[in-house]
Scaffold this active site. Sequence first.
Site, PDB file in Angstrom:
ATOM      1  N   CYS A   1       0.850  -1.187   0.000  1.00 40.07           N
ATOM      2  CA  CYS A   1       0.000   0.000   0.000  1.00 40.07           C
ATOM      3  C   CYS A   1       0.887   1.239   0.000  1.00 40.07           C
ATOM      4  O   CYS A   1       1.931   1.283   0.658  1.00 40.07           O
ATOM      5  CB  CYS A   1      -0.967  -0.002   1.177  1.00 40.07           C
ATOM      6  SG  CYS A   1      -0.377   0.788   2.668  1.00 40.07           S
ATOM      7  N   GLU A   2       0.463   2.223  -0.775  1.00 40.76           N
ATOM      8  CA  GLU A   2       1.313   3.405  -0.927  1.00 40.76           C
ATOM      9  C   GLU A   2       1.238   4.339   0.274  1.00 40.76           C
ATOM     10  O   GLU A   2       2.030   5.262   0.382  1.00 40.76           O
ATOM     11  CB  GLU A   2       0.964   4.156  -2.207  1.00 40.76           C
ATOM     12  CG  GLU A   2      -0.404   4.812  -2.216  1.00 40.76           C
ATOM     13  CD  GLU A   2      -0.677   5.518  -3.541  1.00 40.76           C
ATOM     14  OE1 GLU A   2       0.029   5.239  -4.529  1.00 40.76           O
ATOM     15  OE2 GLU A   2      -1.598   6.333  -3.572  1.00 40.76           O
ATOM     16  N   HIS A   3       0.301   4.102   1.167  1.00 37.62           N
ATOM     17  CA  HIS A   3       0.180   4.983   2.329  1.00 37.62           C
ATOM     18  C   HIS A   3       1.108   4.581   3.460  1.00 37.62           C
ATOM     19  O   HIS A   3       1.604   5.435   4.186  1.00 37.62           O
ATOM     20  CB  HIS A   3      -1.267   4.999   2.834  1.00 37.62           C
ATOM     21  CG  HIS A   3      -2.240   5.451   1.789  1.00 37.62           C
ATOM     22  ND1 HIS A   3      -3.380   4.760   1.462  1.00 37.62           N
ATOM     23  CD2 HIS A   3      -2.198   6.523   0.962  1.00 37.62           C
ATOM     24  CE1 HIS A   3      -4.024   5.389   0.491  1.00 37.62           C
ATOM     25  NE2 HIS A   3      -3.318   6.456   0.165  1.00 37.62           N
ATOM     26  N   HIS A   4       1.321   3.271   3.625  1.00 42.30           N
ATOM     27  CA  HIS A   4       2.134   2.791   4.748  1.00 42.30           C
ATOM     28  C   HIS A   4       3.314   1.940   4.289  1.00 42.30           C
ATOM     29  O   HIS A   4       4.128   1.545   5.107  1.00 42.30           O
ATOM     30  CB  HIS A   4       1.260   1.963   5.701  1.00 42.30           C
ATOM     31  CG  HIS A   4       0.052   2.701   6.191  1.00 42.30           C
ATOM     32  ND1 HIS A   4      -1.170   2.622   5.570  1.00 42.30           N
ATOM     33  CD2 HIS A   4      -0.103   3.566   7.227  1.00 42.30           C
ATOM     34  CE1 HIS A   4      -2.043   3.392   6.216  1.00 42.30           C
ATOM     35  NE2 HIS A   4      -1.414   3.984   7.214  1.00 42.30           N
TER      36      HIS A   4
ATOM     37  N   HIS B   1      -5.465  -5.996   3.969  1.00 42.36           N
ATOM     38  CA  HIS B   1      -4.425  -4.965   4.060  1.00 42.36           C
ATOM     39  C   HIS B   1      -3.755  -5.015   5.424  1.00 42.36           C
ATOM     40  O   HIS B   1      -4.414  -4.839   6.457  1.00 42.36           O
ATOM     41  CB  HIS B   1      -5.057  -3.583   3.839  1.00 42.36           C
ATOM     42  CG  HIS B   1      -5.538  -3.391   2.436  1.00 42.36           C
ATOM     43  ND1 HIS B   1      -4.964  -2.489   1.565  1.00 42.36           N
ATOM     44  CD2 HIS B   1      -6.515  -4.012   1.730  1.00 42.36           C
ATOM     45  CE1 HIS B   1      -5.580  -2.553   0.394  1.00 42.36           C
ATOM     46  NE2 HIS B   1      -6.532  -3.463   0.471  1.00 42.36           N
TER      47      HIS B   1
ATOM     48  N   GLN C   1      -5.498  -0.394  -3.778  1.00 44.06           N
ATOM     49  CA  GLN C   1      -6.182  -1.511  -4.441  1.00 44.06           C
ATOM     50  C   GLN C   1      -7.059  -1.038  -5.598  1.00 44.06           C
ATOM     51  O   GLN C   1      -7.165  -1.711  -6.628  1.00 44.06           O
ATOM     52  CB  GLN C   1      -7.015  -2.273  -3.394  1.00 44.06           C
ATOM     53  CG  GLN C   1      -7.612  -3.564  -3.941  1.00 44.06           C
ATOM     54  CD  GLN C   1      -8.395  -4.321  -2.882  1.00 44.06           C
ATOM     55  OE1 GLN C   1      -8.056  -4.279  -1.700  1.00 44.06           O
ATOM     56  NE2 GLN C   1      -9.450  -5.002  -3.298  1.00 44.06           N
TER      57      GLN C   1
ATOM     58  N   CYS D   1      -1.902  -2.917   6.765  1.00 44.13           N
ATOM     59  CA  CYS D   1      -1.968  -1.643   7.493  1.00 44.13           C
ATOM     60  C   CYS D   1      -3.259  -1.542   8.293  1.00 44.13           C
ATOM     61  O   CYS D   1      -3.321  -0.817   9.289  1.00 44.13           O
ATOM     62  CB  CYS D   1      -1.803  -0.454   6.547  1.00 44.13           C
ATOM     63  SG  CYS D   1      -3.062  -0.319   5.271  1.00 44.13           S
TER      64      CYS D   1
HETATM   65 ZN   LIG Z   1      -2.027   1.340   4.058  1.00 44.14          ZN
END
Ligand SMILES: [Zn+2]
Length: 199
Positions: A88-91, A157, A129, A159
């Site tokens: 995931c690009e956020h975490h 996920h 996703q 995260c």
């Molecule tokens: Zn994430």
Amino acid sequence: MSPYQNLEEYNISITNEVKDRFSKIIDEIGEDVNRDGLQKTPERAAKAMLFLTQGYRQDAAEILKSAMFKEDYDDMVIIKDIEVYSLCEHHMLPFFGKAHIAYIPNGHIVGLSKIPRVVDVFARRLQVQERLTHDILECLNDTLKPKGVAVVIEASHMCMMMRGVQKQNSVTTTSGFRGQFEKIETRNEFLKLISSDLS
Ligand SMILES: [Zn+2]
């Protein structure tokens, strides 16, 4: 380099850069980067990260074009349960699950092994996703130019599972449809055929 060759040789200067930064991170979180078990960790982590992001250096359309064949078959082709592993690009934590993909040929079919490879090219990048689903859908649509294409991804996920809301059993489902799959009957036929995997 062939368009989808797995990255097994690592660019030395990039690997060293990333390794040094992992070293710094390990130090910053309060660990002793020089203790036995951690001595080679920055290098391993750097290589793992470069492996998991090799999709930036691969071309999914070229992979499809390398195995497209003229064929009159024009019924639905479904590939179910394709394993998906992405970050995931956020975490920058993993999300993983299964993709179910279908297309209706329009004069061309593609070697079946190429479709999971296309999934890998887009999954081995920093992703969400929703965009992963869309990237796969658009690549198949633009390259194969089928009468229709459908992509469903179900994923968990890390995260969400390991931190934050800690909803350990939640699965996120995303989908995209083009061409004939925009018709409800065709879409329902596809969803029925893959439904043994959908809760
Ligand atoms: Zn994430």
